[in-house]
Write a protein that holds these residues in place. Sequence first.
Motif, PDB file in Angstrom:
ATOM      1  N   SER A 127       0.824  -1.212   0.000  1.00  0.00           N
ATOM      2  CA  SER A 127       0.000   0.000   0.000  1.00  0.00           C
ATOM      3  C   SER A 127       0.853   1.254   0.000  1.00  0.00           C
ATOM      4  CB  SER A 127      -0.939  -0.003   1.208  1.00  0.00           C
ATOM      5  OG  SER A 127      -1.851  -1.087   1.144  1.00  0.00           O
ATOM      6  N   SER A 128       1.914   1.261   0.804  1.00  0.00           N
ATOM      7  CA  SER A 128       2.762   2.453   0.854  1.00  0.00           C
ATOM      8  C   SER A 128       3.498   2.666  -0.459  1.00  0.00           C
ATOM      9  CB  SER A 128       3.756   2.353   2.021  1.00  0.00           C
ATOM     10  OG  SER A 128       4.685   1.295   1.822  1.00  0.00           O
ATOM     11  N   GLY A 129       3.844   1.573  -1.148  1.00  0.00           N
ATOM     12  CA  GLY A 129       4.483   1.710  -2.456  1.00  0.00           C
ATOM     13  C   GLY A 129       3.565   2.371  -3.465  1.00  0.00           C
ATOM     14  N   VAL A 130       2.277   2.005  -3.431  1.00  0.00           N
ATOM     15  CA  VAL A 130       1.299   2.619  -4.337  1.00  0.00           C
ATOM     16  C   VAL A 130       1.103   4.091  -3.988  1.00  0.00           C
ATOM     17  CG1 VAL A 130      -1.129   2.614  -5.025  1.00  0.00           C
ATOM     18  CG2 VAL A 130       0.128   0.461  -4.868  1.00  0.00           C
ATOM     19  N   VAL A 131       1.023   4.405  -2.706  1.00  0.00           N
ATOM     20  CA  VAL A 131       0.843   5.800  -2.273  1.00  0.00           C
ATOM     21  C   VAL A 131       2.032   6.646  -2.706  1.00  0.00           C
ATOM     22  CG1 VAL A 131       0.726   7.317  -0.258  1.00  0.00           C
ATOM     23  CG2 VAL A 131      -0.716   5.281  -0.380  1.00  0.00           C
ATOM     24  N   ALA A 132       3.254   6.124  -2.518  1.00  0.00           N
ATOM     25  CA  ALA A 132       4.445   6.869  -2.935  1.00  0.00           C
ATOM     26  C   ALA A 132       4.443   7.092  -4.443  1.00  0.00           C
ATOM     27  CB  ALA A 132       5.701   6.127  -2.497  1.00  0.00           C
ATOM     28  N   ALA A 133       4.039   6.070  -5.209  1.00  0.00           N
ATOM     29  CA  ALA A 133       3.991   6.210  -6.665  1.00  0.00           C
ATOM     30  C   ALA A 133       2.956   7.252  -7.075  1.00  0.00           C
ATOM     31  CB  ALA A 133       3.689   4.857  -7.307  1.00  0.00           C
ATOM     32  N   ASP A 134       1.790   7.236  -6.426  1.00  0.00           N
ATOM     33  CA  ASP A 134       0.784   8.260  -6.706  1.00  0.00           C
ATOM     34  C   ASP A 134       1.323   9.649  -6.389  1.00  0.00           C
ATOM     35  OD1 ASP A 134      -1.232   6.664  -7.694  1.00  0.00           O
ATOM     36  OD2 ASP A 134      -2.231   6.391  -5.749  1.00  0.00           O
ATOM     37  N   GLY A 135       2.028   9.756  -5.274  1.00  0.00           N
ATOM     38  CA  GLY A 135       2.628  11.037  -4.917  1.00  0.00           C
ATOM     39  C   GLY A 135       3.649  11.485  -5.936  1.00  0.00           C
ATOM     40  N   ALA A 136       4.446  10.535  -6.429  1.00  0.00           N
ATOM     41  CA  ALA A 136       5.447  10.865  -7.444  1.00  0.00           C
ATOM     42  C   ALA A 136       4.785  11.338  -8.732  1.00  0.00           C
ATOM     43  CB  ALA A 136       6.329   9.648  -7.708  1.00  0.00           C
TER      44      ALA A 136
END
Length: 424
Positions: A390-399
């Motif tokens: 989940s945190s990987g997806v959130v970081a990617a969305d943020g990027a």
Amino acid sequence: RTATIVGGGPTGLIAAEHLARAGVSVAVYDQKPSVARKFLLAGHGGLNITHTQEREGFVARYGASAPRIAPMLDRFSPQDLRDWCASLGEETFVGSSKRVFPRSFRANPLVRGWLTRLDDLGVHIHTRQRWTGWREDGGALTFIGADDAKQEVRSDVVIFALGGASWPGLGSDGAWTAPFAARGIQVAPLRPANVGLRVGWSEVFAARFAGTPVKHLALSVRGRAAASVRGDAMVTKAGIEGGPVYALTVPIRESLQESGAAILEVDLRPDLSAAELTARLQSRRPKESGSTWLKRTLGLDAVSISLLREAGAGSLPQEPHEIAALIKAVPVTSHETMPIDRAISTAGGIVWGEVNEELMLISAPGTFVAGEMLDWEAPTGGFLLQASFSSGVVAADGALGWLDKVAPGRPSAPEAALTRNDHP
């Protein structure tokens, strides 16, 4: 538009996939000869990918970090993770404990399908590349390859997903903490989590029962308000391991920090009250040994009876009410956990105040951090992997959001990227 992912575990790879699907040119750097090594090892014993516990209880598993983890679970939920597995050809099922597993019980099929997908999306994976920090100007990332060749990498966004410090042989060695701290980013000390305890067993007990499970028990920590945890624990030569022990990591750590000791209370018959045990124990036969008495009336096995003897320095209480009380709370004292390289995961890491809701470093715009590098912890059972994904997806969305600000309308250019020093 280019992105660099530092770390090739599940967190980094799901971020890479998310970015590549949006048309970003993605390069993943990992210091080991291949990626997803810890994920593959976790799959050897049956890959527990997530859990089906209801949301309130699920979120509570993250303790003090629950307010920061909860929104991430909304962005990429347990069902989303199961759907993602299915998209790779690995349907999942729910076990009796509400844990979720791939049908194959292994990580290998998932990883093979995943790497094929990433290749099809144009993700470039560079192995044997150890991240060493930033250039003095704080811009480019610096790496050292297997041949000691140094290189610098620049990209529009960076996502760090280097894990904790509990699997040094697989790449999660915690070496990243020094460069981050040197840059003024607050990093809470990494500490073992989901880890066994050292116990000073007698030589006889350790020799006879190392590797033997104590089944269907309930564990609690004396003096702590945390609820007891049921399951099976494993006796080892040096101590005790297993899910119930791991689930009590936080109260155990607190007890060790405050008094230098943690006393586990082992309930060997959690489905029976002390009064019920006492009533059953009233039927002791003349000349019946203590072991036979306990086995006949309560069904205790050899390791459980010996655990009772350990608590009594080799002897057993003779009165039914006394032994019933002991069965409900066998004290097992520990003065330290196993070392961090024997832990399943770690607590500590970059403190939450250093990142925004999109997991971007406040002091380094365009740089994101995800997974176990952040200061959170959770018990085993699928909760660790879920938050990592989940945190990987959130970081990617943020990027992606950051790219829309700094490089709006600029297309991905993988051919151009391959001619530059940053994507060799």
